[in-house]
Motif scaffolding. Structure first.
Motif, PDB file in Angstrom:
ATOM      1  N   UNK A   1       2.134  10.066  -6.541  1.00  0.00           N
ATOM      2  CA  UNK A   1       2.469   9.612  -8.084  1.00  0.00           C
ATOM      3  C   UNK A   1       3.959   9.037  -8.283  1.00  0.00           C
ATOM      4  N   UNK A   2       4.945   9.566  -7.522  1.00  0.00           N
ATOM      5  CA  UNK A   2       6.256   9.324  -7.306  1.00  0.00           C
ATOM      6  C   UNK A   2       6.402   7.778  -6.949  1.00  0.00           C
ATOM      7  N   UNK A   3       5.761   7.329  -5.763  1.00  0.00           N
ATOM      8  CA  UNK A   3       5.933   6.166  -5.176  1.00  0.00           C
ATOM      9  C   UNK A   3       5.315   5.077  -6.089  1.00  0.00           C
ATOM     10  N   UNK A   4       3.896   5.442  -6.526  1.00  0.00           N
ATOM     11  CA  UNK A   4       3.438   4.621  -7.566  1.00  0.00           C
ATOM     12  C   UNK A   4       4.137   4.116  -8.566  1.00  0.00           C
ATOM     13  N   UNK A   5       4.924   5.106  -9.286  1.00  0.00           N
ATOM     14  CA  UNK A   5       5.639   5.122 -10.535  1.00  0.00           C
ATOM     15  C   UNK A   5       6.917   4.173 -10.433  1.00  0.00           C
TER      16      UNK A   5
ATOM     17  N   UNK B   1       0.755  -1.210  -0.098  1.00  0.00           N
ATOM     18  CA  UNK B   1       0.021  -0.009  -0.079  1.00  0.00           C
ATOM     19  C   UNK B   1       0.882   1.285  -0.047  1.00  0.00           C
ATOM     20  N   UNK B   2       0.554   2.128  -0.936  1.00  0.00           N
ATOM     21  CA  UNK B   2       1.030   3.541  -0.711  1.00  0.00           C
ATOM     22  C   UNK B   2       0.169   4.400  -0.034  1.00  0.00           C
ATOM     23  N   UNK B   3       0.506   5.099   0.912  1.00  0.00           N
ATOM     24  CA  UNK B   3      -0.363   5.668   2.039  1.00  0.00           C
ATOM     25  C   UNK B   3       0.342   7.201   2.301  1.00  0.00           C
TER      26      UNK B   3
END
Length: 287
Positions: free
Chosen positions: A74-78, A55-57
């Motif tokens: 967005x950076x973490x998800x990318x 999870x990215x929180x």
């Protein structure tokens, strides 16, 4: 071997554009620039904690910015998608840099997330690879990834590390937010500055050290024009990026603090910041 950290608390520094020339416009609508980026010691701070569940929180959301649209998320998800890692992260931000201020706050946040998660997730990616990802998030992200003052061309992604003088700056935010998109779309914006060499730019001074966006921003945002005129009483003042922040350089911390003190009770916010050539993020990560 010591265990890998589970939480990193890292700075996300601001930048100033010591000069910004617009030398053309590409067919895709992006503008060709020449600029000098200088890192300063004014920072946001991000705490990034490793998660095992993917999870990215973002624990501290920003007003008016949807979770999925936030550059931190967005950076973490990318990076998660590009690397294929099953890991995630919880992220907190201590925000100091104003949104829409021309200090690169959002781009710097994204760069800090990319570099921090690269360490936490033990991906081992190079700064070059991270910058290639970062440019898809924003033109200023690569300069924060590489963490050096730089001469930049293209849309700001073609970077050559440089060493600039490191004065003290008074940085003023007139409490307005400027839309970068609207500035670059403005029909009155000058887009035909003659390209100069890096060597000529590094000589400093007028007319090279100017910002081609400044005339439009002053016209469209009177509080910025007022602040530029006020600061110019003490030293040559200039817009950074597309604004709203503006700055002037001083020889000493004491001189800068004396000018900033004159703003007590004014309707603007002022900081005193030191010019740097190496990002505090590099120092924090031991790069």
């Amino acid at each position: 071997m010591p265990a890998a950290p589970r939480t990193l608390t890292l700075p996300a520094p601001a930048k100033l554009n010591r000069m910004l020339h617009i030398v053309g416009r590409r067919q895709d609508g992006y503008h060709e620039l020449q600029t000098l980026f200088q890192i300063i010691d004014l920072c946001d701070y991000l705490s990034i904690t490793l998660r095992q569940d993917g999870v990215i929180e973002l624990i501290t959301p920003m007003d008016g910015v949807a979770h999925a649209d936030n550059l931190i998320v967005r950076a973490a998800t990318l990076l998660q998608q590009a690397s294929g890692t099953p890991l995630g992260a919880s992220i907190m931000i201590e925000k100091h840099l104003p949104m829409g201020g021309g200090l690169g706050g959002g781009s710097s946040n994204a760069a800090t997330v990319l570099k921090g998660l690269n360490r936490l997730w033990q991906l081992g990616l190079s700064d070059t690879t991270l910058a290639e990802l970062g440019i898809t998030l924003g033109a200023d992200v690569p300069v924060f990834i590489h963490g050096r003052s730089a001469w930049a061309e293209g849309v700001g992604e073609q970077l050559t590390p440089i060493t600039l003088d490191t004065p003290w700056f008074v940085v003023i935010h007139p409490h307005v937010s400027v839309s970068t998109r609207k500035v670059f779309q403005d029909p009155e914006l000058t887009r035909d500055s003659h390209p100069i060499t890096m060597a000529r730019a590094l000589q400093g001074g007028a007319p090279e050290w100017r910002n081609d966006c400044e005339a439009i921003v002053k016209k469209r945002y009177p509080p910025i024009a007022e602040a530029l005129d006020w600061l110019a009483q003490y030293a040559p003042s200039q817009l950074t990026g597309t604004g709203a922040c503006l700055f002037a350089a001083f020889d000493s911390q004491q001189a800068a603090q004396a000018v900033a003190a004159e703003l007590t009770g004014q309707h603007w916010h002022a900081w005193v910041a030191r010019g740097l050539n190496t990002s505090p993020l590099q120092d924090a990560l031991g790069c």
